[in-house]
Design an enzyme around this catalytic site. Structure first.
Site, short mmCIF file in Angstrom:
data_model
loop_
_atom_site.label_atom_id
_atom_site.label_comp_id
_atom_site.label_asym_id
_atom_site.label_seq_id
_atom_site.Cartn_x
_atom_site.Cartn_y
_atom_site.Cartn_z
N PRO A 272 6.13 11.67 -3.63
CA PRO A 272 5.18 10.77 -4.30
C PRO A 272 5.26 9.34 -4.14
CG PRO A 272 6.64 11.43 -6.00
CD PRO A 272 6.99 12.16 -4.91
N TYR A 273 6.52 9.09 -3.66
CA TYR A 273 6.52 7.34 -3.53
C TYR A 273 5.51 6.86 -2.70
CZ TYR A 273 8.63 2.83 -2.94
OH TYR A 273 8.61 1.40 -3.04
N CYS A 274 5.48 7.41 -1.30
CA CYS A 274 4.34 6.94 -0.41
C CYS A 274 2.96 7.11 -1.02
CB CYS A 274 4.53 7.55 1.01
SG CYS A 274 6.06 7.24 1.77
N SER B 177 1.97 6.80 -3.83
CA SER B 177 1.72 5.94 -4.88
C SER B 177 1.48 4.44 -4.23
CB SER B 177 2.95 5.88 -6.07
OG SER B 177 3.93 5.38 -5.26
#
Length: 319
Positions: free
Chosen positions: A175-177, A179
């Site tokens: 989910p980091y990218c 977000s």
């Protein structure tokens, strides 16, 4: 012909450099609200803007973070507890800020709070894993911004959102990218919506810097935690030695990449807050300027090749 083009480019950058030197006046009456001030960029920015003469409202997640900032800064700095995941916490912090700024309004909000743990291959994760990061890195940015927009508009101030080079290119799963791409989209749309109100909306896209977000030990711990919760079928797809491959890759590559000079990012943040003519986007870090951002403009077939070239390969890889 090329001489004229080069001369025009030099002239352009000299004019831009000179134009960007001008700073806003009367800093002592301008309030800046910063999230994620317990450590890292937010903590350094709060201290730096305090020294620059701004009235800083530093939002911290812990009491320890608040206490340490108060001890090291002037009486102009105020602290407030903030959990960006909780609307009631955002509203309480906003009420505190509103009481402080009064009729002057809020000069700037810097949405710095963010997390990167856990992170792993997309098919290792659940919707709950995605949501836990999105509610901090994306929902938190949107929630805090919308809560103070009336105060920003009153001051004709600015919104500074901290994204990442991984908001322009997605070399890792999870989910980091996602977000950070969301932060980029929110920033772009908000910039257009607030243009007619004299509000500037700016984005910071750091490369790899040495913070808790890029801590190799924490990242490896997250990978192992996700691996332990995987079903046997998924583990068989990747092979028993896959985690050790990822761990070695992180130690060989990532541990050497982060830049320890956090002031490169903080200086960009300060410019976004204090310059009369700030940039729309800032890309602190040589890796951001010379590798990640140029790579984001390449055709997907090239970026995919470069990203996969040295990646850990699953046991059942068909390529």
């Amino acid at each position: 012909m090329w001489v004229y083009v080069a001369a025009l480019l030099v002239l352009y950058y000299v004019i831009r450099w000179y134009r960007e030197l001008e700073r806003v006046p009367d800093r002592g009456s301008k309030y800046v609200y910063i999230t994620g001030c317990d450590s890292g960029f937010g903590n350094l920015l709060a201290r730096h803007l305090d020294k620059c003469g701004f009235c800083v409202v530093a939002a911290c997640f812990t009491e320890k973070g608040e206490e340490e900032l108060k001890k090291s800064c002037s009486s102009r700095l105020s602290t407030v507890h903030l959990d960006v995941r909780k609307p009631e916490s955002i509203d309480k912090a906003t009420a505190f800020v509103k009481d402080l700024v009064g009729q002057k309004g809020l000069w700037a909000v810097v949405n710095n709070a963010g997390v990167s743990f856990p992170s792993g291959s997309c098919d290792w994760m659940t919707l709950k894993d995605y949501r836990s990061m999105l509610e901090v890195n994306l929902d938190g940015v949107i929630g805090v911004t919308l809560s103070v927009l009336p105060l920003i508009k009153k001051a004709r101030g600015r919104v500074v959102n901290v994204s990442s080079v991984f908001g322009r290119i997605a070399p890792v799963g999870g989910p980091y990218c996602v977000s950070k791409y969301g932060v980029e989209a929110f920033t772009d749309s908000l910039r257009l919506c607030l243009h007619h109100f004299g509000v500037k909306v700016l984005c910071i896209e750091p490369g790899f810097f040495k913070t808790s977000v890029t801590d190799t030990d924490l990242l490896i711990k997250g990978v192992k935690m996700l691996w332990d919760n995987l079903p046997k079928e998924t583990k068989d797809d990747y092979g028993d030695d896959y985690v050790s491959k990822v761990e070695k890759l992180m130690e060989d590559k990532f541990s050497k990449m982060p830049d320890s000079d956090l002031m490169k990012v903080v200086s960009c943040m300060e410019h976004a807050v204090s310059a009369v003519h700030p940039r729309t986007r800032y890309s602190p870090g040589w890796d951001a300027k010379l590798f990640w951002l140029p790579l984001s403009y390449f055709p997907s077939c090239i970026t995919d090749f470069l990203m996969l070239k040295d990646s850990a390969k699953p046991a059942k890889s068909v390529i």
